[in-house]
Motif scaffolding. Sequence first.
Motif, mmCIF file in Angstrom:
data_model
loop_
_atom_site.group_PDB
_atom_site.id
_atom_site.type_symbol
_atom_site.label_atom_id
_atom_site.label_comp_id
_atom_site.label_asym_id
_atom_site.label_seq_id
_atom_site.Cartn_x
_atom_site.Cartn_y
_atom_site.Cartn_z
ATOM 1 N N ARG A 191 0.809 -1.219 0.000
ATOM 2 C CA ARG A 191 0.000 0.000 0.000
ATOM 3 C C ARG A 191 0.838 1.262 0.000
ATOM 4 O O ARG A 191 0.734 2.095 -0.901
ATOM 5 C CB ARG A 191 -0.929 -0.013 1.216
ATOM 6 C CG ARG A 191 -1.920 -1.167 1.221
ATOM 7 C CD ARG A 191 -2.822 -1.104 2.446
ATOM 8 N NE ARG A 191 -3.723 -2.260 2.515
ATOM 9 C CZ ARG A 191 -4.582 -2.469 3.511
ATOM 10 N NH1 ARG A 191 -4.665 -1.602 4.512
ATOM 11 N NH2 ARG A 191 -5.356 -3.542 3.506
ATOM 12 N N ASP A 192 1.677 1.398 0.989
ATOM 13 C CA ASP A 192 2.424 2.651 1.134
ATOM 14 C C ASP A 192 3.517 2.807 0.083
ATOM 15 O O ASP A 192 3.775 3.915 -0.391
ATOM 16 C CB ASP A 192 3.038 2.732 2.536
ATOM 17 C CG ASP A 192 1.986 2.668 3.630
ATOM 18 O OD1 ASP A 192 0.798 2.882 3.297
ATOM 19 O OD2 ASP A 192 2.331 2.395 4.791
ATOM 20 N N GLN A 193 4.199 1.719 -0.263
ATOM 21 C CA GLN A 193 5.313 1.808 -1.207
ATOM 22 C C GLN A 193 4.915 1.522 -2.648
ATOM 23 O O GLN A 193 5.790 1.508 -3.518
ATOM 24 C CB GLN A 193 6.417 0.822 -0.779
ATOM 25 C CG GLN A 193 7.007 1.104 0.588
ATOM 26 C CD GLN A 193 7.744 2.425 0.635
ATOM 27 O OE1 GLN A 193 8.335 2.849 -0.364
ATOM 28 N NE2 GLN A 193 7.731 3.077 1.797
ATOM 29 N N GLN A 194 3.639 1.261 -2.927
ATOM 30 C CA GLN A 194 3.124 1.067 -4.295
ATOM 31 C C GLN A 194 3.906 -0.006 -5.046
ATOM 32 O O GLN A 194 4.438 0.211 -6.138
ATOM 33 C CB GLN A 194 3.174 2.383 -5.065
ATOM 34 C CG GLN A 194 2.295 3.478 -4.482
ATOM 35 C CD GLN A 194 2.357 4.753 -5.283
ATOM 36 O OE1 GLN A 194 3.413 5.132 -5.781
ATOM 37 N NE2 GLN A 194 1.224 5.425 -5.420
ATOM 38 N N LEU A 195 3.953 -1.185 -4.447
ATOM 39 C CA LEU A 195 4.712 -2.268 -5.056
ATOM 40 C C LEU A 195 4.112 -2.717 -6.383
ATOM 41 O O LEU A 195 4.841 -2.932 -7.361
ATOM 42 C CB LEU A 195 4.800 -3.449 -4.081
ATOM 43 C CG LEU A 195 5.495 -4.704 -4.616
ATOM 44 C CD1 LEU A 195 6.950 -4.403 -4.951
ATOM 45 C CD2 LEU A 195 5.407 -5.845 -3.624
ATOM 46 N N ILE A 196 2.808 -2.871 -6.429
ATOM 47 C CA ILE A 196 2.175 -3.374 -7.656
ATOM 48 C C ILE A 196 2.388 -2.418 -8.837
ATOM 49 O O ILE A 196 2.750 -2.867 -9.934
ATOM 50 C CB ILE A 196 0.680 -3.650 -7.399
ATOM 51 C CG1 ILE A 196 0.509 -4.743 -6.349
ATOM 52 C CG2 ILE A 196 -0.021 -4.058 -8.693
ATOM 53 C CD1 ILE A 196 -0.925 -5.054 -5.996
ATOM 54 N N PRO A 197 2.190 -1.094 -8.689
ATOM 55 C CA PRO A 197 2.521 -0.200 -9.816
ATOM 56 C C PRO A 197 3.984 -0.279 -10.230
ATOM 57 O O PRO A 197 4.303 -0.171 -11.425
ATOM 58 C CB PRO A 197 2.168 1.191 -9.269
ATOM 59 C CG PRO A 197 1.119 0.935 -8.241
ATOM 60 C CD PRO A 197 1.491 -0.354 -7.610
ATOM 61 N N ARG A 198 4.875 -0.475 -9.255
ATOM 62 C CA ARG A 198 6.299 -0.619 -9.599
ATOM 63 C C ARG A 198 6.527 -1.861 -10.458
ATOM 64 O O ARG A 198 7.261 -1.817 -11.453
ATOM 65 C CB ARG A 198 7.124 -0.728 -8.310
ATOM 66 C CG ARG A 198 7.347 0.581 -7.610
ATOM 67 C CD ARG A 198 8.453 1.357 -8.288
ATOM 68 N NE ARG A 198 8.800 2.563 -7.531
ATOM 69 C CZ ARG A 198 9.778 3.384 -7.875
ATOM 70 N NH1 ARG A 198 10.478 3.137 -8.951
ATOM 71 N NH2 ARG A 198 10.030 4.446 -7.151
ATOM 72 N N LEU A 199 5.928 -2.971 -10.062
ATOM 73 C CA LEU A 199 6.101 -4.195 -10.829
ATOM 74 C C LEU A 199 5.482 -4.060 -12.225
ATOM 75 O O LEU A 199 6.006 -4.607 -13.201
ATOM 76 C CB LEU A 199 5.473 -5.369 -10.084
ATOM 77 C CG LEU A 199 6.148 -5.760 -8.758
ATOM 78 C CD1 LEU A 199 5.392 -6.896 -8.086
ATOM 79 C CD2 LEU A 199 7.602 -6.170 -8.992
ATOM 80 N N ARG A 200 4.385 -3.327 -12.333
ATOM 81 C CA ARG A 200 3.784 -3.099 -13.649
ATOM 82 C C ARG A 200 4.715 -2.297 -14.553
ATOM 83 O O ARG A 200 4.829 -2.586 -15.760
ATOM 84 C CB ARG A 200 2.465 -2.358 -13.489
ATOM 85 C CG ARG A 200 1.313 -3.223 -12.984
ATOM 86 C CD ARG A 200 0.097 -2.392 -12.706
ATOM 87 N NE ARG A 200 -0.996 -3.204 -12.183
ATOM 88 C CZ ARG A 200 -2.046 -2.706 -11.529
ATOM 89 N NH1 ARG A 200 -2.130 -1.402 -11.333
ATOM 90 N NH2 ARG A 200 -2.982 -3.510 -11.067
ATOM 91 N N SER A 201 5.368 -1.288 -13.983
ATOM 92 C CA SER A 201 6.300 -0.504 -14.793
ATOM 93 C C SER A 201 7.496 -1.355 -15.224
ATOM 94 O O SER A 201 7.982 -1.228 -16.354
ATOM 95 C CB SER A 201 6.770 0.720 -14.006
ATOM 96 O OG SER A 201 7.580 0.336 -12.901
#
Length: 863
Positions: free
Chosen positions: A494-504
């Motif tokens: 949630r706080d570190q936005q892991l899923i958007p990072r993995l998408r990028s």
Amino acid sequence: MDSYTPGTRIHHRKKNLGLSTKEYIKVTGTIASVRKGRQYEEEIDQEFVHDVETGRLHKGKGREEPSFIAEASFVKAPLNSRVGPSAAVPNAKGKAKQESLDRLPLEIQESLVLEDLLFVLTGIEGTYITYPNDYSIEDEDPLHGMRFVVTPSLDPSLRDLVERILPLATYYTGITSFIEARSHLDFGLVNHALCAAIREMLKDYQTLLAQLEHAFNSSPQFTLQKLWYYVHPTLHTLSLLYMLTSELASADDPSGDESASGSSSASDAEDDARNEALGLGGAKLKAVLNEINKNSQLGMNGASNIPVKGGEVLAILHERLQNMSGDPAAKQLYGVLMQAAGKPYVEMVRLWIRTGKLIDPYEELCVKESKFIDRGTLEVDYTDEYWERRYTLRDGATVGGSSKRHQAGVPAPRTPGGRLPGGACIPPMLERWKQKMLLAGKYLNVIQECGIEISKDSNQSGDEELSMEDDKFYKVIDDAYTHANRTLLRLLLRDQQLIPRLRSLKRYFFMSQSSFLTHLLDLAGSEMRKSSKSASIVKLQSLLDLALNTDAQGEDAMFRDDVKVTMATSGLYDWLLKVLKVSGAIGGEDGEAANLYEESKKDKTDKKSQMLAIDALTLDYNVKFPLSLVISRKTILRYQLIFRFLLHLKHVEQSLANMWSDHKTGPWRTLTRRTPGSASRPATPGGADAPFDWHVDFENWRRRVFLLRARMLAFVQQILAFATFEVLEPNWRKLEGKLEAGKVETVDQLLRDHVDFLDTCLKECMLTSSKLVTATSRLIVTCSTFSLYAASFTKEAKQALACAESPERDTARAKRWDTLGKFETHFNHWFKVHLNCVQFYASSENVSLLPLVVRLNSIKVPT
């Protein structure tokens, strides 16, 4: 055991004994004669004091004063003042001559031996119970206890009873020596707690001796038989303690450690002062040097210089508790000692799993800290060293459950028992909980490094006393692990936005639904044709930013600044084959591939200057802590391997597509017409003439070039489509679905699922089999080389058309066919090899290759 005179006890005993006056005078007179030696000693002491006061001691009368001889023993055993110097010092010359007991009545012998026994049971040599003649304190190990022998002149019946009691003296002296030795600071808190518990138990024994002394002084009915009756239960208790201390003492040789620590302490201050003056007094440097020294000592000496402490003490106690469980007294005794000795260990564990603080000054806990690895190194290089090496288990076990005993810092097992020494020995009852203990504290450290305070919910039942035998203790470990795990997982997702990072990452490295790579290849075509050594990374980075700016939208635009251009120092397929040859797999538990990758960066060879920029180009990705735990160097390495593979396919596809564009214009579409004299009869190698039509020959050559180019383009497109749409996209959907649905419950599962996703992609992209890598690389290199010959083929076609318009003979025909034949032969051969390998692996160990088999079979091989 204060001395007394017979006169002081006559009136009291006349009322109680029932002896005649004659018999009573005889007994008391005999006892008084025995104590003359004590009165003689007191007279000597008074004379010595007078000599000191008058100054006559230094003027030549200089006799050897016995009180000074016994002074060392008096410090450790104050009761030595009760006996003479010859009794106090076992190896003193000129022992007092023993009076033969065989001429005395049994009552007198019993009284004399009783008095000696009360001394001997406290570790003091008596008159008739003495050390053996060959006994020397300097030569004997005090941890084994002192040995005593009875004078042969004692009555055999009394001697048998005395010899039953004498082991108590050996047990007591051995136990007290153990307490004195193991109370040293170097032996740690567990040994200190164990010694305190044993010392508390010895108080009961000392109280018993005081009561027996009182009975001896006050009651004439106190006999040797009664003494045996009272000390018999204590004999079993002390024997259990003695066996425990002997086992702990026999496991190591602490004397060498103490001397070494004592000798080095004097030079520590000088070393610190010199290092401070030279500017080398930093805490990091000291930690690094200490770690190096420890590792070197472990490598040279093994477990010989590690004292028995921490978890090893608890393991030995647990083994004795299990082996002696059939004895109720032993089970109770060792249970009390286990609870007392384990209390410091339990407190260290609770502090670690609840706050993430590792306070282990004597290296007793199974978790160790490498202080020279801190978060500061992550700002420069986002490796996962902080996660994997900052806090580890002393036995070398990893999160996967294996144990790497060969790694640096893990001591060798003890030779006799095969048990790891010191804190590396994990108590058996904690063996199945060690991973949760390690991870609970590591999770809390990551949370604290992010500036988040630990919630008070994790500190419940903080004041409750727990022991290793209590099930509540293990529930506390489980609850602490669950709390820390959920907190860190929520922080990452949630706080570190892991899923958007993995998408990028997936977008940039897997080229999914993105045209930025095509733009980059168009913009940087001239730069990528240079050698990797002369290509400008700055220019390539600016062109990459330009391509990303025109293509990135929405969520992807947030992280485009984290994508960087870098140049590899070795070819993709050469490096893959090297890794597969050495370690058999990419990544692996020990990270051989990552190590080889880092080593390849340091190799100063000419390969970099020989490689083209397109072959060395790769992307890097900047990520900050704590996301670097998930997107670590090892995972970035896997992303880079897949990106370089797709980049080569995309580049070859674009080159063949450009070649197809060239084939639509110019000499490739010019219709040839027959002219007089255009047909000739070239000589065959056999010397016979064959009919020849130049127009048909040229058309056949052009058609074969078109067909080979089409087959190469089809092969590259099928591999690229298979890797993109049937490998990377479905596997990413599975991972993304797990993350979004909340099916990932632990951080370890998150790390494992991420690495498994990448390993699966590598395997299904045929990058984990040396045979498939070899066949695929040969085909891709053949297609790339063929596209480089596009200009040569066009030039040969123009020359052939020019010759057709003139009566001149076409001399380049043989060379033209020979070049094309080599490409066809090479491509056909490796295509068959590749297809056979894919079919074999699809039918045996990699079923996901079945769609590729169907795709490749659509590319017909000419007969």
